[in-house]
Design an enzyme around this catalytic site. Sequence first.
Site, mmCIF file in Angstrom:
data_model
loop_
_atom_site.group_PDB
_atom_site.id
_atom_site.type_symbol
_atom_site.label_atom_id
_atom_site.label_comp_id
_atom_site.label_asym_id
_atom_site.label_seq_id
_atom_site.Cartn_x
_atom_site.Cartn_y
_atom_site.Cartn_z
ATOM 1 N N LYS A 139 -6.706 3.665 0.276
ATOM 2 C CA LYS A 139 -5.393 4.325 0.179
ATOM 3 C C LYS A 139 -5.051 4.980 1.510
ATOM 4 O O LYS A 139 -5.934 5.542 2.180
ATOM 5 C CB LYS A 139 -5.433 5.358 -0.957
ATOM 6 C CG LYS A 139 -4.092 6.015 -1.234
ATOM 7 C CD LYS A 139 -4.178 6.926 -2.450
ATOM 8 C CE LYS A 139 -2.847 7.585 -2.786
ATOM 9 N NZ LYS A 139 -2.944 8.456 -3.971
ATOM 10 N N SER B 152 0.232 7.453 -7.589
ATOM 11 C CA SER B 152 0.651 7.107 -6.248
ATOM 12 C C SER B 152 -0.218 6.046 -5.579
ATOM 13 O O SER B 152 0.210 5.447 -4.602
ATOM 14 C CB SER B 152 0.679 8.357 -5.375
ATOM 15 O OG SER B 152 -0.599 8.953 -5.295
ATOM 16 N N SER C 138 -2.986 9.794 -10.119
ATOM 17 C CA SER C 138 -2.653 8.713 -9.182
ATOM 18 C C SER C 138 -3.645 7.562 -9.096
ATOM 19 O O SER C 138 -3.323 6.518 -8.536
ATOM 20 C CB SER C 138 -2.445 9.282 -7.790
ATOM 21 O OG SER C 138 -1.151 9.795 -7.715
#
Length: 466
Positions: free
Chosen positions: A64, A139, A163
């Site tokens: 990420k 996310s 997330s």
Amino acid sequence: MISEYIKCVTDEGIEECISRVYDRVTKLEPKLHAFITLVDKDTVINNAKQVRSRKLMGLPVAVKDNISTKGIRTTCGSRMLSEYVPVYDATVIERLASKGATILGKTNMDEFAMGSTTETSFFGPSRNPWDLTRVPGGSSGGSGVAIASKMVEIALGSDTGGSIRAPASFNGVYGLKPSYGTVSRYGLVAYANSLEQIGPMARNASDLKILFSIISGFDIKDATTVSFDKKDDVDIKLNGFRIGILKDIMDRSSPEVQNVMSSFIEKLSSEGALIEEVQLGYIDYILPAYYIIAMSEASSNLARFDGVRYGYGRYKEGTWIQTFSANRAEGFGSEVKKRILLGSFILSAGYYDEYYIKALKIRKLVKESVDNILKSHDVILSPTMPILPPKLGDVIDDPLKMYAMDLNTVVANLTGIPAVSVPVGFYQGLPVGAQFMGKYLNDFFLLNLVSEVEKITKMAELTPSI
Ligand code: GLN
């Protein structure tokens, strides 16, 4: 599966296996947009060759884009950091490298991890591989997509309020939000420190556990990490296993999600699991408490981005207030600005007691409720997400709708306990995930449960037809 990559390298060599990964990425990335930055093929192959004698033999992983990677741009999905190249690796990256993993690329995400759909990314949204008109969750949406579409075997996400689990659920993969303090946050660009953890995502229970074992453990560089017993030999039997189902959360889920959950619950009962309905309570206060705490912490954390020391620094003239304001006005997107404003308001004199202190009180009450349920149950079960993956554009303009998606997941962040999302079924071709929450530091217990659950759902290595 990680073992397939290892077999590939043993049989055919690193160059061949990584080239295959690139072929897939080249074919699918234009449709899915899982990555913000891809490392070029020759560099990945060279890096992989250097670590080939280690356990993972150069396995390409997706990371990420809010996790610091030395020499690889780390944008947090924001214009503010769109050209920022870190000079150091996060602890989780060092740990992965020491086991022989190689970074394939940095995945798309909501700007500064604020969102549940990956639509607040400055770089544009990612798409759900099960239905390209739908969001992949957020996310850590890019990480979910990269795994679900089989570009990579494992990926790192971060989870402040869901997330990791939201994209795991929407993409039909597995994701763990570890117990607070089990994984170092050194090198994670902070959104809300008291809530978030970096965690693993994978297409099956065994890879999920391998990745968690590698990244977890005490770190001298993060004072909030704890030493914990990594014992992995807990034997789980579904027969007699005590599961508390959150009735008040179930009731607030859509009929489609409830439908898939009910068949899953039947499967668990037919294995002999003891299922009991329980109430969490405080349902109307959980999301406000989460968002008050998250926004307060965010407003303080994001104060460092002024475009002077680093970050988007187009404006250099005028007083410091003029310069900072001009850079921040252009560098941040609207969701981030909204949260900085609300967070600053909440923490200002006069309102602090009204909002922030009250939110902390709710946090304590929710923790007591969860601890109480876990006294008489091995785990707590609920849907991971209350709805199926929405269409792109459906929730992004309605903040209340978007924030409401996080009700089931924020509980584990407010209380620090581990929570894992497991794919348990489909509704008209869209995956549905179930969430198990366990006692603090019982992460391996939870991961071993996931292995048992995977045996009855048979939902490992799902493949969308894209
Ligand atoms: N959707 C939640 C938020 O926007 C959670 C995000 C996250 O876990 N990073 O705060």
